[in-house]
Enzyme design. Structure first.
Site, PDB file in Angstrom:
ATOM      1  N   SER A   1       2.555   1.106  -9.997  1.00 40.55           N
ATOM      2  CA  SER A   1       1.307   1.435  -9.298  1.00 40.55           C
ATOM      3  C   SER A   1       0.545   2.416 -10.174  1.00 40.55           C
ATOM      4  CB  SER A   1       1.609   2.097  -7.949  1.00 40.55           C
ATOM      5  OG  SER A   1       0.450   2.755  -7.446  1.00 40.55           O
TER       6      SER A   1
ATOM      7  N   TYR B   1       6.455   8.310  -2.908  1.00 41.08           N
ATOM      8  CA  TYR B   1       6.070   6.939  -3.283  1.00 41.08           C
ATOM      9  C   TYR B   1       5.614   6.921  -4.740  1.00 41.08           C
ATOM     10  CZ  TYR B   1       3.459   2.571  -3.660  1.00 41.08           C
ATOM     11  OH  TYR B   1       2.994   1.349  -4.077  1.00 41.08           O
TER      12      TYR B   1
HETATM   13  N1  LIG Z   1      -1.146  -3.263  -2.220  1.00 35.79           N
HETATM   14  C1  LIG Z   1      -1.387  -2.174  -2.976  1.00 35.79           C
HETATM   15  O1  LIG Z   1      -2.414  -1.474  -2.820  1.00 35.79           O
HETATM   16  C2  LIG Z   1      -0.401  -1.829  -4.076  1.00 35.79           C
HETATM   17  C3  LIG Z   1      -0.857  -0.941  -5.064  1.00 35.79           C
HETATM   18  C4  LIG Z   1       0.041  -0.587  -6.074  1.00 35.79           C
HETATM   19  C5  LIG Z   1       1.307  -1.112  -6.108  1.00 35.79           C
HETATM   20  N2  LIG Z   1       1.719  -1.966  -5.127  1.00 35.79           N
HETATM   21  C6  LIG Z   1       3.095  -2.469  -5.203  1.00 35.79           C
HETATM   22  O2  LIG Z   1       3.075  -3.883  -5.193  1.00 35.79           O
HETATM   23  C7  LIG Z   1       4.308  -4.381  -4.681  1.00 35.79           C
HETATM   24  C8  LIG Z   1       4.014  -5.442  -3.634  1.00 35.79           C
HETATM   25  O3  LIG Z   1       3.315  -4.819  -2.579  1.00 35.79           O
HETATM   26  P1  LIG Z   1       2.298  -5.563  -1.614  1.00 35.79           P
HETATM   27  O4  LIG Z   1       1.055  -4.783  -1.616  1.00 35.79           O
HETATM   28  O5  LIG Z   1       2.269  -7.015  -1.892  1.00 35.79           O
HETATM   29  O6  LIG Z   1       3.045  -5.236  -0.236  1.00 35.79           O
HETATM   30  P2  LIG Z   1       3.325  -6.119   1.070  1.00 35.79           P
HETATM   31  O7  LIG Z   1       2.163  -7.007   1.345  1.00 35.79           O
HETATM   32  O8  LIG Z   1       3.750  -5.134   2.108  1.00 35.79           O
HETATM   33  O9  LIG Z   1       4.557  -7.006   0.607  1.00 35.79           O
HETATM   34  C9  LIG Z   1       5.800  -6.401   0.341  1.00 35.79           C
HETATM   35  C10 LIG Z   1       6.811  -7.491   0.054  1.00 35.79           C
HETATM   36  O10 LIG Z   1       8.081  -6.881  -0.141  1.00 35.79           O
HETATM   37  C11 LIG Z   1       9.014  -7.453   0.770  1.00 35.79           C
HETATM   38  N3  LIG Z   1       9.969  -6.454   1.203  1.00 35.79           N
HETATM   39  C12 LIG Z   1       9.730  -5.308   1.876  1.00 35.79           C
HETATM   40  N4  LIG Z   1      10.874  -4.676   2.161  1.00 35.79           N
HETATM   41  C13 LIG Z   1      11.881  -5.451   1.659  1.00 35.79           C
HETATM   42  C14 LIG Z   1      13.290  -5.368   1.655  1.00 35.79           C
HETATM   43  N5  LIG Z   1      13.926  -4.329   2.231  1.00 35.79           N
HETATM   44  N6  LIG Z   1      14.012  -6.347   1.052  1.00 35.79           N
HETATM   45  C15 LIG Z   1      13.383  -7.402   0.483  1.00 35.79           C
HETATM   46  N7  LIG Z   1      12.042  -7.548   0.448  1.00 35.79           N
HETATM   47  C16 LIG Z   1      11.298  -6.581   1.049  1.00 35.79           C
HETATM   48  C17 LIG Z   1       8.181  -7.957   1.937  1.00 35.79           C
HETATM   49  O11 LIG Z   1       8.788  -9.056   2.596  1.00 35.79           O
HETATM   50  P3  LIG Z   1       9.678  -9.020   3.931  1.00 35.79           P
HETATM   51  O12 LIG Z   1       9.019  -8.103   4.898  1.00 35.79           O
HETATM   52  O13 LIG Z   1       9.681 -10.459   4.328  1.00 35.79           O
HETATM   53  O14 LIG Z   1      11.029  -8.555   3.473  1.00 35.79           O
HETATM   54  C18 LIG Z   1       6.947  -8.462   1.204  1.00 35.79           C
HETATM   55  O15 LIG Z   1       7.170  -9.754   0.703  1.00 35.79           O
HETATM   56  C19 LIG Z   1       5.059  -3.162  -4.136  1.00 35.79           C
HETATM   57  O16 LIG Z   1       6.045  -2.767  -5.077  1.00 35.79           O
HETATM   58  C20 LIG Z   1       3.976  -2.099  -4.024  1.00 35.79           C
HETATM   59  O17 LIG Z   1       4.504  -0.797  -4.123  1.00 35.79           O
HETATM   60  C21 LIG Z   1       0.880  -2.341  -4.112  1.00 35.79           C
END
Ligand SMILES: NC(=O)c1ccc[n+]([C@@H]2O[C@H](COP(=O)([O-])OP(=O)(O)OC[C@H]3O[C@@H](n4cnc5c(N)ncnc54)[C@H](OP(=O)(O)O)[C@@H]3O)[C@@H](O)[C@H]2O)c1
Length: 268
Positions: free
Chosen positions: A143, A156
């Site tokens: 991130s 985080y």
């Molecule tokens: N969106 C942003 O603004 C942003 C910015 C910077 C970085 N990121 C990073 O990008 C990555 C993806 O985030 P996103 O924004 O796509 O979030 P998201 O929409 O909340 O998706 C998170 C994914 O991780 C899975 N997950 C959560 N807990 C889990 C567990 N205990 N075991 C296995 N899978 C799990 C969820 O699936 P299930 O619930 O089905 O398990 C889901 O597929 C993360 O590492 C996040 O920190 C996001």
């Protein structure tokens, strides 16, 4: 990674929604078969059905809670043992809002388990598999908060600084073996993570929020450009290069046999 068939399998964690589900779509479009990992089987099945219908690729669904050691080990075993896997997208992650002094510390621990421990174990498993073969790509999703601890919950951002640090170390270790490692540093991206962490994207200025398709397309363009670190929104790569050069310039003075002069002024 150009668009053509028979690219091998990509194992994507957090593939049930958001950034991971978008990687699933884009990597299938590039000719990868997929192994999709997350907890929600119904959503994984839906992503799998969609990409199979659109691109005709093979998709395995591997449900796992990556904070559960035994379920994590199943994914590790697949990564270590499946010679057809060519890409790991180490993406599953969670955020928490709020201050350290008010924290639900167990929730923080779960976050560290997912964002740090599972990412490390899966990266190590892929590194062992790819290193033996002398090829493969590991994409670690960090991130921009890795660079901005003041902006959000520091635990985080600390987990994401860890992912950046790990990625840079892996580049040094695995590059000579023919394994590519890319750290992706998204800024605010429209996904469920905001609501899941108890926050909201509604307060964010529109100019700060990227659509998830744009984010993943930019990250893959960065991979194609050979970038080790990709910040999808950063207009000038020269700004990152200057930051990296400033860090490297500290190198010769980070460990010496004498304290710096300013610490000797008050001695005796
Ligand atoms: N969106 C942003 O603004 C942003 C910015 C910077 C970085 N990121 C990073 O990008 C990555 C993806 O985030 P996103 O924004 O796509 O979030 P998201 O929409 O909340 O998706 C998170 C994914 O991780 C899975 N997950 C959560 N807990 C889990 C567990 N205990 N075991 C296995 N899978 C799990 C969820 O699936 P299930 O619930 O089905 O398990 C889901 O597929 C993360 O590492 C996040 O920190 C996001």
């Amino acid at each position: 990674m150009n668009t053509k068939a028979n690219q091998g399998k990509a194992l994507i964690t957090g593939a049930s929604t958001g950034i991971g589900a978008t990687y699933a779509d884009r990597l299938a479009a590039r000719g990868h078969d997929l192994i999709l990992v997350a907890r929600d089987v119904a959503r994984l099945d839906k992503v799998a059905a969609d990409v199979k219908a659109k691109y005709g690729v093979q998709v395995d669904v591997l449900p796992a809670d990556l904070t559960n050691k035994y379920e994590l080990l199943r994914v590790e075993q697949r990564l270590r043992g499946d010679a057809d896997i060519t890409v790991l997208v180490n993406n599953a992650g969670m955020a928490v809002q709020g201050k350290l002094i008010e924290a639900d510390i167990d929730r923080y621990e779960t976050m560290i388990q997912l964002n740090v421990i599972s990412v490390t174990r899966l990266a190590a498993a892929a590194a062992a598999n790819f290193g033996k073969r002398g090829s493969g790509v590991i994409i670690n999703v960090a991130s921009v908060l890795a660079l901005a601890p003041e902006l959000f919950n520091g635990t985080y951002s600390g987990t994401k600084a860890y992912v950046l640090n790990l990625s840079q170390s892996m580049q040094t270790e695995l590059g000579p073996l023919g394994v590519r490692v890319q750290a992706v540093l998204p800024g605010a991206t429209r996904t469920e993570i905001w609501e899941r962490s108890g926050g909201s994207i509604e307060h964010l200025p529109a100019e700060m929020l990227m659509e998830v398709g744009d984010m993943v397309d930019a990250a893959l363009a960065g991979l194609d450009l050979g970038e080790a670190v990709t910040i999808p929104s950063l207009p000038e790569i020269a700004d990152w290069n200057a930051f990296a050069a400033a860090r490297q310039a500290l190198g010769p003075n980070l460990s010496r046999n004498k304290p710096a002069g300013r610490y000797l002024n008050n001695a005796g």
